[in-house]
Design a protein around this motif. Structure first.
Motif, short mmCIF file in Angstrom:
data_model
loop_
_atom_site.label_atom_id
_atom_site.label_comp_id
_atom_site.label_asym_id
_atom_site.label_seq_id
_atom_site.Cartn_x
_atom_site.Cartn_y
_atom_site.Cartn_z
N THR A 1 -8.15 -9.99 -2.86
CA THR A 1 -9.47 -10.64 -3.01
C THR A 1 -9.47 -12.08 -2.50
OG1 THR A 1 -9.72 -9.31 -4.99
CG2 THR A 1 -11.38 -11.03 -4.63
N VAL B 1 -9.29 -0.20 3.23
CA VAL B 1 -8.98 -0.34 1.80
C VAL B 1 -8.94 -1.81 1.40
CG1 VAL B 1 -7.14 0.03 0.10
CG2 VAL B 1 -7.73 1.83 1.70
N LEU B 2 -8.34 -2.64 2.25
CA LEU B 2 -8.22 -4.07 1.93
C LEU B 2 -9.61 -4.73 1.89
CD1 LEU B 2 -5.11 -4.78 4.16
CD2 LEU B 2 -5.17 -4.91 1.65
N ALA C 1 -12.43 -3.21 1.31
CA ALA C 1 -13.14 -2.69 0.14
C ALA C 1 -12.68 -3.39 -1.15
CB ALA C 1 -12.93 -1.19 0.02
N HIS C 2 -11.46 -3.91 -1.14
CA HIS C 2 -10.95 -4.62 -2.33
C HIS C 2 -11.12 -6.13 -2.22
CE1 HIS C 2 -9.25 -0.74 -3.34
NE2 HIS C 2 -9.04 -1.21 -4.56
N GLY C 3 -12.01 -6.56 -1.32
CA GLY C 3 -12.40 -7.97 -1.34
C GLY C 3 -11.67 -8.90 -0.40
N CYS D 1 0.84 -1.20 0.00
CA CYS D 1 0.00 0.00 0.00
C CYS D 1 0.87 1.25 0.00
CB CYS D 1 -0.91 0.01 1.22
SG CYS D 1 -2.02 -1.40 1.28
N ASP E 1 -3.26 -8.14 -4.95
CA ASP E 1 -4.71 -8.29 -4.92
C ASP E 1 -5.14 -9.06 -3.67
OD1 ASP E 1 -7.36 -8.60 -5.43
OD2 ASP E 1 -7.11 -9.88 -7.21
N ARG F 1 -3.76 3.72 -0.02
CA ARG F 1 -4.25 3.14 -1.28
C ARG F 1 -3.45 1.89 -1.60
NH1 ARG F 1 -3.93 8.57 -3.00
NH2 ARG F 1 -5.99 9.50 -2.79
N ILE F 2 -4.06 0.98 -2.37
CA ILE F 2 -3.30 -0.22 -2.78
C ILE F 2 -2.43 0.12 -3.99
CG2 ILE F 2 -3.44 -2.57 -3.71
CD1 ILE F 2 -5.85 -3.03 -1.97
#
Ligand SMILES: O=P(O)(O)OC[C@H]1O[C@@H](O)[C@H](O)[C@@H]1O
Length: 289
Positions: free
Chosen positions: A192, A215-216, A218-220, A173, A190, A185-186
């Protein structure tokens, strides 16, 4: 060639680190716990007394210090004045008297800024160690150990830790600070479907970890946990991470810290999601060098 015999070590400690010192001593018959009578004069200056100090002569002696707050640092170093910067503190520690065996070894776990390694003078022997092997052992015990990704909240954490964790997939990040706010932010990777474990050297307000978790998720990410070596947590900021009730939001599945900050260990005992990975075994190993 036969290895030299291991020597007995007399282990002293500051008041705050008593429990950890006991655990370290329990690791080996060669480590003997010692006691300092730790009082203060009326003006607040430290008034320390070691009984039978002459028996220490010629012995291998170690001191377990705590750097959890400026107050305890100054108590241990008997110093007065401005808040120590890293450089000042390194200089103070560099003045630790040499012993009969030569320069005193100084064992430091996950030093905050990597450049601080070069602040020490030749009068002491700094040894830089890490709590990461403890985390790796713990991660192996997770049922989903093959679905773990390591996340670094910023480039600093990546630089410091990535080589020690290169058997895991990673998420890197980016963090920018805006006053009290941390914007994360990433940059790479990934999360997910993975159990993502954020790894950092220390936590203070918790802002970095909390923003990173958001953030993590939110990104699955399927789950998010955190590991930091030093749980500093000024102003009881550990409360931000508690699983308060059955229904409360459990943003962090696990939060692993070491016992480098004894006051935090006491405060978070038996409180989910916190779990302490003790440095005792690792410190005992370092004492046998
Ligand atoms: O965001 P908080 O918890 O206040 O501060 C901890 C962060 O600040 C940095 O110096 C540390 O390396 C860590 O990334």
């Amino acid at each position: 060639m036969e290895r030299p015999k291991k020597k007995q070590v007399l282990l002293f400690h500051c008041e705050e680190a008593e429990e950890l010192a006991r655990k370290v001593a329990a690791q080996s018959d060669l480590i003997k716990l010692q006691c300092i009578n730790w009082r203060s004069f009326d003006d607040g200056f430290p008034n320390l007394f070691i009984k039978n100090a002459h028996d220490i002569r010629g012995q291998h002696v170690a001191f377990l210090a705590s750097f959890s707050s400026t107050a305890v640092i100054f108590e241990q170093l008997s110093e007065e004045g401005d808040v120590a910067t890293a450089f000042t503190l390194a200089r103070m520690l560099s003045n630790t008297p040499i012993s009969r065996g030569g320069p005193t070894s100084l064992v430091i776990y996950d030093i905050h800024a990597l450049q601080e390694r070069f602040y020490f003078s030749d009068t002491i022997l700094p040894l830089f160690v890490t709590g990461i092997p403890l985390l790796k052992q713990r991660l192996q015990l997770l049922p989903e150990s093959d679905k773990v990704v390591i996340a670094f909240p910023d480039d600093g954490a990546w630089k410091r830790f990535h080589k020690l964790l290169d058997d895991f997939p990673v998420v890197i990040c980016n963090k920018v600070r805006e006053g009290d706010k941390r914007i994360v932010r990433i940059k790479e990777g990934d999360p997910t479907g993975y159990h993502v474990v954020i790894v950092d050297d220390l936590v203070q307000s918790g802002g970095t970890l909390i923003e990173c978790q958001k953030v993590l998720a939110a990104h699955g990410a399927a789950k998010v946990s955190a590991y930091v070596t030093h749980g500093v947590f000024p102003k009881k900021s550990w409360q931000r991470f508690l699983h308060k009730s059955e229904d409360s939001e459990k943003a962090f599945s696990h939060f692993w810290i070491t016992d480098s900050c004894p006051h935090t260990v006491k405060a978070i005992a038996e409180k989910a999601p916190f779990e302490v990975l003790s440095l005792a075994g690792s410190i005992a190993d370092a004492l046998q060098i």
